[in-house]
Design a protein around this motif. Structure first.
Motif, PDB file in Angstrom:
ATOM      1  N   ALA A  15       0.827  -1.210   0.000  1.00 15.87           N
ATOM      2  CA  ALA A  15       0.000   0.000   0.000  1.00 15.87           C
ATOM      3  C   ALA A  15       0.859   1.257   0.000  1.00 15.87           C
ATOM      4  O   ALA A  15       0.605   2.208  -0.746  1.00 15.87           O
ATOM      5  CB  ALA A  15      -0.930  -0.006   1.213  1.00 15.87           C
ATOM      6  N   ARG A  16       1.911   1.273   0.817  1.00 13.54           N
ATOM      7  CA  ARG A  16       2.829   2.424   0.852  1.00 13.54           C
ATOM      8  C   ARG A  16       3.514   2.611  -0.495  1.00 13.54           C
ATOM      9  O   ARG A  16       3.641   3.737  -0.997  1.00 13.54           O
ATOM     10  CB  ARG A  16       3.910   2.227   1.920  1.00 13.54           C
ATOM     11  N   LEU A  17       3.973   1.508  -1.067  1.00 13.46           N
ATOM     12  CA  LEU A  17       4.649   1.559  -2.356  1.00 13.46           C
ATOM     13  C   LEU A  17       3.754   2.200  -3.408  1.00 13.46           C
ATOM     14  O   LEU A  17       4.191   3.078  -4.160  1.00 13.46           O
ATOM     15  CB  LEU A  17       5.049   0.146  -2.785  1.00 13.46           C
ATOM     16  N   PHE A  18       2.497   1.787  -3.452  1.00 16.54           N
ATOM     17  CA  PHE A  18       1.612   2.303  -4.487  1.00 16.54           C
ATOM     18  C   PHE A  18       1.289   3.776  -4.272  1.00 16.54           C
ATOM     19  O   PHE A  18       1.203   4.544  -5.236  1.00 16.54           O
ATOM     20  CB  PHE A  18       0.342   1.467  -4.559  1.00 16.54           C
ATOM     21  N   LEU A  19       1.123   4.177  -3.033  1.00 16.23           N
ATOM     22  CA  LEU A  19       0.918   5.601  -2.748  1.00 16.23           C
ATOM     23  C   LEU A  19       2.082   6.433  -3.277  1.00 16.23           C
ATOM     24  O   LEU A  19       1.891   7.516  -3.837  1.00 16.23           O
ATOM     25  CB  LEU A  19       0.753   5.821  -1.243  1.00 16.23           C
ATOM     26  N   HIS A  20       3.288   5.906  -3.116  1.00 20.02           N
ATOM     27  CA  HIS A  20       4.471   6.641  -3.569  1.00 20.02           C
ATOM     28  C   HIS A  20       4.635   6.560  -5.083  1.00 20.02           C
ATOM     29  O   HIS A  20       5.062   7.539  -5.714  1.00 20.02           O
ATOM     30  CB  HIS A  20       5.718   6.127  -2.850  1.00 20.02           C
ATOM     31  N   LEU A  21       4.310   5.422  -5.685  1.00 17.70           N
ATOM     32  CA  LEU A  21       4.375   5.324  -7.142  1.00 17.70           C
ATOM     33  C   LEU A  21       3.417   6.295  -7.811  1.00 17.70           C
ATOM     34  O   LEU A  21       3.706   6.861  -8.870  1.00 17.70           O
ATOM     35  CB  LEU A  21       4.066   3.890  -7.590  1.00 17.70           C
ATOM     36  N   LEU A  22       2.261   6.488  -7.168  1.00 20.53           N
ATOM     37  CA  LEU A  22       1.263   7.420  -7.704  1.00 20.53           C
ATOM     38  C   LEU A  22       1.534   8.862  -7.288  1.00 20.53           C
ATOM     39  O   LEU A  22       0.868   9.778  -7.788  1.00 20.53           O
ATOM     40  CB  LEU A  22      -0.136   7.020  -7.235  1.00 20.53           C
ATOM     41  N   ALA A  23       2.485   9.046  -6.363  1.00 18.98           N
ATOM     42  CA  ALA A  23       2.818  10.384  -5.842  1.00 18.98           C
ATOM     43  C   ALA A  23       1.588  11.069  -5.254  1.00 18.98           C
ATOM     44  O   ALA A  23       1.359  12.270  -5.455  1.00 18.98           O
ATOM     45  CB  ALA A  23       3.457  11.253  -6.932  1.00 18.98           C
ATOM     46  N   LEU A  24       0.788  10.301  -4.511  1.00 23.27           N
ATOM     47  CA  LEU A  24      -0.412  10.846  -3.884  1.00 23.27           C
ATOM     48  C   LEU A  24      -0.071  11.417  -2.510  1.00 23.27           C
ATOM     49  O   LEU A  24       0.627  10.778  -1.714  1.00 23.27           O
ATOM     50  CB  LEU A  24      -1.478   9.754  -3.734  1.00 23.27           C
ATOM     51  N   ILE A  68      -7.084  -1.601  -1.068  1.00 21.68           N
ATOM     52  CA  ILE A  68      -6.461  -0.271  -1.095  1.00 21.68           C
ATOM     53  C   ILE A  68      -5.851   0.003  -2.464  1.00 21.68           C
ATOM     54  O   ILE A  68      -5.983   1.109  -3.003  1.00 21.68           O
ATOM     55  CB  ILE A  68      -5.414  -0.140   0.027  1.00 21.68           C
ATOM     56  N   LEU A  69      -5.207  -0.998  -3.060  1.00 24.19           N
ATOM     57  CA  LEU A  69      -4.635  -0.814  -4.395  1.00 24.19           C
ATOM     58  C   LEU A  69      -5.719  -0.473  -5.413  1.00 24.19           C
ATOM     59  O   LEU A  69      -5.538   0.414  -6.258  1.00 24.19           O
ATOM     60  CB  LEU A  69      -3.889  -2.078  -4.837  1.00 24.19           C
ATOM     61  N   VAL A  70      -6.841  -1.169  -5.351  1.00 29.31           N
ATOM     62  CA  VAL A  70      -7.951  -0.886  -6.266  1.00 29.31           C
ATOM     63  C   VAL A  70      -8.485   0.518  -6.034  1.00 29.31           C
ATOM     64  O   VAL A  70      -8.706   1.290  -6.983  1.00 29.31           O
ATOM     65  CB  VAL A  70      -9.078  -1.936  -6.091  1.00 29.31           C
ATOM     66  N   TYR A  71      -8.687   0.875  -4.771  1.00 23.95           N
ATOM     67  CA  TYR A  71      -9.219   2.200  -4.446  1.00 23.95           C
ATOM     68  C   TYR A  71      -8.294   3.301  -4.966  1.00 23.95           C
ATOM     69  O   TYR A  71      -8.749   4.277  -5.581  1.00 23.95           O
ATOM     70  CB  TYR A  71      -9.387   2.322  -2.936  1.00 23.95           C
ATOM     71  N   LEU A  72      -7.000   3.142  -4.728  1.00 26.21           N
ATOM     72  CA  LEU A  72      -6.051   4.178  -5.137  1.00 26.21           C
ATOM     73  C   LEU A  72      -5.975   4.305  -6.653  1.00 26.21           C
ATOM     74  O   LEU A  72      -5.803   5.403  -7.184  1.00 26.21           O
ATOM     75  CB  LEU A  72      -4.672   3.882  -4.558  1.00 26.21           C
ATOM     76  N   THR A  73      -6.091   3.172  -7.355  1.00 24.07           N
ATOM     77  CA  THR A  73      -6.110   3.234  -8.814  1.00 24.07           C
ATOM     78  C   THR A  73      -7.285   4.069  -9.292  1.00 24.07           C
ATOM     79  O   THR A  73      -7.139   4.960 -10.144  1.00 24.07           O
ATOM     80  CB  THR A  73      -6.214   1.825  -9.423  1.00 24.07           C
ATOM     81  N   LYS A  74      -8.464   3.772  -8.760  1.00 21.59           N
ATOM     82  CA  LYS A  74      -9.654   4.517  -9.163  1.00 21.59           C
ATOM     83  C   LYS A  74      -9.556   5.979  -8.740  1.00 21.59           C
ATOM     84  O   LYS A  74      -9.981   6.885  -9.457  1.00 21.59           O
ATOM     85  CB  LYS A  74     -10.896   3.872  -8.554  1.00 21.59           C
ATOM     86  N   LYS A  75      -8.969   6.193  -7.585  1.00 22.30           N
ATOM     87  CA  LYS A  75      -8.801   7.566  -7.075  1.00 22.30           C
ATOM     88  C   LYS A  75      -7.879   8.367  -8.000  1.00 22.30           C
ATOM     89  O   LYS A  75      -8.117   9.544  -8.275  1.00 22.30           O
ATOM     90  CB  LYS A  75      -8.207   7.505  -5.667  1.00 22.30           C
ATOM     91  N   SER A  76      -6.825   7.719  -8.476  1.00 25.80           N
ATOM     92  CA  SER A  76      -5.851   8.421  -9.312  1.00 25.80           C
ATOM     93  C   SER A  76      -6.365   8.657 -10.726  1.00 25.80           C
ATOM     94  O   SER A  76      -5.912   9.578 -11.417  1.00 25.80           O
ATOM     95  CB  SER A  76      -4.542   7.623  -9.387  1.00 25.80           C
ATOM     96  N   GLY A  77      -7.265   7.804 -11.178  1.00 21.64           N
ATOM     97  CA  GLY A  77      -7.777   7.914 -12.538  1.00 21.64           C
ATOM     98  C   GLY A  77      -6.839   7.341 -13.587  1.00 21.64           C
ATOM     99  O   GLY A  77      -7.099   7.480 -14.788  1.00 21.64           O
ATOM    100  N   ASP A  78      -5.762   6.686 -13.173  1.00 21.50           N
ATOM    101  CA  ASP A  78      -4.791   6.122 -14.110  1.00 21.50           C
ATOM    102  C   ASP A  78      -5.140   4.655 -14.361  1.00 21.50           C
ATOM    103  O   ASP A  78      -4.733   3.767 -13.612  1.00 21.50           O
ATOM    104  CB  ASP A  78      -3.382   6.258 -13.550  1.00 21.50           C
TER     105      ASP A  78
END
Length: 206
Positions: A15-24, A68-78
Motif C-alpha cells: 500500500a505504501r509503495l503504491f501511494l508513492h508510485l502514484l505520488a499521492l 487499497i490498491l484498487v481504491y487508489l487506482t480509481k482515485k488516481s484515474g490512471d
C-alpha cells in the motif's frame, strides 16, 4: 489520506509503495503491533479484523491491502494500473488472488516464521513459496509485467506481488535460481517513486 501501517509488514508495504508510485499526498502512521495497537478498540473501529494496513480518505475507510490498491487506482484515474476491459481486469484480478493465496501461504508465511516467530511448518511453506515462484518465473519469460494484457506498463498485480517476493530470502527462500523473477524485481525497483521494503537480518539475510 492517511495510511495506518507497519514497516515490517509486506501487506503494508504494497500500500505504501503504491501511494508513492502514484505520488499521492498522504500521511502515514505506524501501528505498534508489539503493543497490540491493531487490536485496540480505536483501531478495531477502522478494521474489525484488527489487521493492517488501513487507508482513510475523508469519511471513507478502506481495509485490506489489495482493496487499497484498487481504491487508489480509481482515485488516481490512471487506468494503466487496472485496465477497464473485462479480460484485462480479470487478468489483473487473477494475480491479486495469487498475492492473497499462494504468496500469502508461501513466501509470506515463510518470512513470518523467521521475522515474527510464527509457528508454521517451515518445510511446507518454503515448498509452497518455490512452487509459486516457479510458475511466476515461467510467466515472466515472455513479458515484463505479470498480468498478461500486452502492456508495457505495470499493474497493481505487480505491486501486490512485489513485497513478499522481494523479501522471500528473509524466510529462507532462495531467489537466485529465478532469473526472470529477479529481472522483474529490478524493473519494479526502477519505477519512479519506488520505496524499499525495510529489510531484516533474518533467514538468508542473517
Amino acid at each position: 489520506m492517511k495510511l495506518y501501517h507497519h514497516p515490517l509488514s509486506g501487506h503494508s508495504h504494497r500500500a505504501r509503495l503504491f501511494l508513492h508510485l502514484l505520488a499521492l499526498d498522504h500521511e502515514e502512521e505506524v501501528v505498534d503491533l508489539a503493543a497490540n495497537a491493531h487490536k485496540s478498540p480505536q483501531f478495531l473501529r477502522l478494521n474489525r479484523f484488527g489487521q493492517i494496513p488501513v487507508l482513510t480518505d475523508g469519511n471513507h475507510v478502506i481495509a485490506d491491502s489489495n482493496a487499497i490498491l484498487v481504491y487508489l487506482t480509481k482515485k488516481s484515474g490512471d487506468a494503466r494500473w487496472l485496465p477497464e476491459t473485462p479480460l484485462e481486469a480479470a487478468q489483473v484480478q487473477r494475480w491479486l488472488s495469487v498475492a492473497a493465496g499462494q504468496i500469502a501461504y508461501g513466501a509470506c508465511a515463510a518470512r513470518l516464521v523467521t521475522v515474527f516467530g510464527r509457528k508454521f511448518d517451515t518445510e511446507e511453506v518454503i515448498g509452497r513459496a518455490h512452487a509459486s515462484l516457479e510458475v511466476i518465473d515461467e510467466e515472466l519469460q515472455s513479458r515484463d509485467w505479470i498480468a498478461d494484457i500486452g502492456s508495457s506498463h505495470p499493474t497493481i498485480a505487480d505491486v501486490a506481488l512485489y513485497s513478499y517476493i522481494s523479501s522471500a530470502p528473509e524466510g529462507n527462500v532462495d531467489l537466485s535460481g529465478y532469473r526472470h523473477v529477479n529481472a522483474w524485481l529490478a524493473r519494479v525497483e526502477a519505477l519512479p517513486g519506488f520505496i524499499e521494503f525495510q529489510k531484516t537480518a533474518a533467514g538468508l539475510r542473517a
